[in-house]
Design a protein around this motif. Structure first.
Motif, PDB file in Angstrom:
ATOM      1  N   ARG A   1      -6.204   0.368   9.962  1.00 50.83           N
ATOM      2  CA  ARG A   1      -6.227   0.739   8.551  1.00 50.83           C
ATOM      3  C   ARG A   1      -6.435  -0.479   7.663  1.00 50.83           C
ATOM      4  O   ARG A   1      -6.108  -1.606   8.043  1.00 50.83           O
ATOM      5  CB  ARG A   1      -4.905   1.397   8.151  1.00 50.83           C
ATOM      6  N   ASP A   2      -6.940  -0.220   6.469  1.00 49.10           N
ATOM      7  CA  ASP A   2      -7.046  -1.286   5.472  1.00 49.10           C
ATOM      8  C   ASP A   2      -5.854  -1.213   4.522  1.00 49.10           C
ATOM      9  O   ASP A   2      -4.906  -0.450   4.743  1.00 49.10           O
ATOM     10  CB  ASP A   2      -8.371  -1.185   4.705  1.00 49.10           C
TER      11      ASP A   2
ATOM     12  N   THR B   1      -7.968  -5.576  -2.267  1.00 45.00           N
ATOM     13  CA  THR B   1      -9.410  -5.525  -2.445  1.00 45.00           C
ATOM     14  C   THR B   1      -9.807  -6.248  -3.727  1.00 45.00           C
ATOM     15  O   THR B   1      -8.968  -6.559  -4.566  1.00 45.00           O
ATOM     16  CB  THR B   1      -9.885  -4.062  -2.515  1.00 45.00           C
TER      17      THR B   1
ATOM     18  N   LYS C   1     -13.699  -0.414   0.694  1.00 40.81           N
ATOM     19  CA  LYS C   1     -13.101   0.546   1.619  1.00 40.81           C
ATOM     20  C   LYS C   1     -14.186   1.345   2.359  1.00 40.81           C
ATOM     21  O   LYS C   1     -13.995   1.761   3.498  1.00 40.81           O
ATOM     22  CB  LYS C   1     -12.127   1.460   0.884  1.00 40.81           C
TER      23      LYS C   1
ATOM     24  N   ARG D   1     -14.789   1.651   6.558  1.00 47.85           N
ATOM     25  CA  ARG D   1     -15.137   2.842   7.338  1.00 47.85           C
ATOM     26  C   ARG D   1     -16.402   2.615   8.168  1.00 47.85           C
ATOM     27  O   ARG D   1     -16.488   3.049   9.311  1.00 47.85           O
ATOM     28  CB  ARG D   1     -15.312   4.056   6.407  1.00 47.85           C
TER      29      ARG D   1
ATOM     30  N   ASN E   1      -9.306   4.175   6.000  1.00 44.98           N
ATOM     31  CA  ASN E   1      -8.680   3.822   4.719  1.00 44.98           C
ATOM     32  C   ASN E   1      -7.245   4.309   4.678  1.00 44.98           C
ATOM     33  O   ASN E   1      -6.942   5.411   5.120  1.00 44.98           O
ATOM     34  CB  ASN E   1      -9.446   4.446   3.555  1.00 44.98           C
TER      35      ASN E   1
ATOM     36  N   LEU F   1      -6.236   4.843  -1.160  1.00 43.29           N
ATOM     37  CA  LEU F   1      -7.345   4.431  -2.007  1.00 43.29           C
ATOM     38  C   LEU F   1      -6.848   3.866  -3.329  1.00 43.29           C
ATOM     39  O   LEU F   1      -7.490   3.010  -3.937  1.00 43.29           O
ATOM     40  CB  LEU F   1      -8.281   5.608  -2.266  1.00 43.29           C
TER      41      LEU F   1
ATOM     42  N   THR G   1     -10.379  -6.975   4.204  1.00 40.15           N
ATOM     43  CA  THR G   1     -11.004  -6.901   2.886  1.00 40.15           C
ATOM     44  C   THR G   1     -10.823  -8.191   2.089  1.00 40.15           C
ATOM     45  O   THR G   1     -11.768  -8.670   1.462  1.00 40.15           O
ATOM     46  CB  THR G   1     -10.452  -5.719   2.065  1.00 40.15           C
TER      47      THR G   1
END
Length: 283
Positions: free
Chosen positions: A132-133, A137, A146, A150, A156, A159, A270
């Motif tokens: 996962r992120d 960002t 994001k 993917r 993600n 968000l 990121t």
């Protein structure tokens, strides 16, 4: 729409970046290139990586000059090698040169994220653990970054702040100042948003135990060693989804995965991904 990228959003980001660069006032190009001179440029990968952001690059050239023709030679998600051609740009050469840097900046940034994400995903292959992120960002570019995660094979997490409940250390510090703790935090979140699962960030076994007893549906295990993570896994016994985060590197991500968590989140994919080197070469 490409994996959640809306054309209107791409257009807005393209126009903002072109205005920032004052691409419509490129004095060097204006002095050297007549407006009616046509040309052709090829975007070339300078090293191996995963391409992401071609729709964004296309939007930049379209916003600069609708007569520019942008042809992709690969698709987002493709693995390229040094020297491989990625896209061809044809049309008024002055417009191509004025938009070149903006288009490449987006493409290099997003391809760098996809490339680093893919490296982490490769390390996790066969473990069943999902990469996962995070929300770490670039302001204004979260949707794009994001998206690149993917493309690289990651998933993600949130968000945005309205996308899920995550009770972090500073939330708990604020509650403790009022004489409240984890149990009350979970109760208050569930009371306010009964349909949303509650995830609690914990840093040790004791905090994990407290969060589980409070009924949290998910735990974020922050900067915990694999041995302690394994203890939390044994304690949870499937009662909550477990996500490891903090201090995760390419060298230790597989060891962390083997401790038994379902998810591993990595902010570096990121916030610290090196750009993939790409260039536009005028033919």
């Amino acid at each position: 729409m490409e994996l959640g990228l809306h054309p209107a959003q791409l257009r807005r980001l393209a126009e903002q970046a072109l205005m920032e660069d004052r691409a419509y006032e490129d004095i060097t190009t204006a002095a050297l290139i007549p407006s009616d001179q046509q040309g052709r440029g090829v975007i070339v990968a300078k090293r191996e990586g995963i391409i992401a952001g071609l729709p964004m690059a296309a939007a930049v050239f379209e916003a600069m000059d609708p007569s520019i023709r942008f042809q992709t030679l690969v698709q987002d998600g493709a693995k390229v090698v040094a020297g491989q051609e990625v896209a061809v740009v044809e049309g008024p050469l002055a417009s191509i040169l004025a938009a070149e840097r903006t288009a490449l900046n987006y493409l290099q940034r997003l391809s760098g994220i996809a490339t680093l994400t893919a490296r982490f995903a490769e390390e996790l292959a066969g473990t069943g653990v999902v990469l996962r992120d995070t929300r770490k960002t670039t302001p204004g570019l979260r949707t794009l970054e994001k998206y690149a995660v993917r493309v690289g094979g990651g998933q993600n997490h949130r968000l945005h702040l309205a996308d899920g409940i995550l009770v972090k250390d500073n939330h708990l510090a604020a509650l403790r100042a009022r004489g409240l703790g984890v149990t009350e935090a979970v109760h208050l979140c569930r009371q306010a948003y009964p349909q949303m699962p509650v995830q609690v960030e914990v840093t040790n076994f004791k905090e994990a135990q407290e969060a589980l007893e409070a009924g949290a549906e998910a735990l974020l295990l922050d900067n915990m060693a694999p041995a302690e993570i394994a203890q939390v896994v044994a304690l949870a016994r499937g009662r909550a989804a477990l996500e490891a985060s903090g201090g995760i590197t390419l060298e230790n991500v597989r060891e962390v995965a083997k401790a038994g968590v379902q998810y591993i989140s990595v902010g570096a994919i990121t916030h610290s991904a090196p750009a993939l080197d790409l260039s536009l070469e005028v033919a």
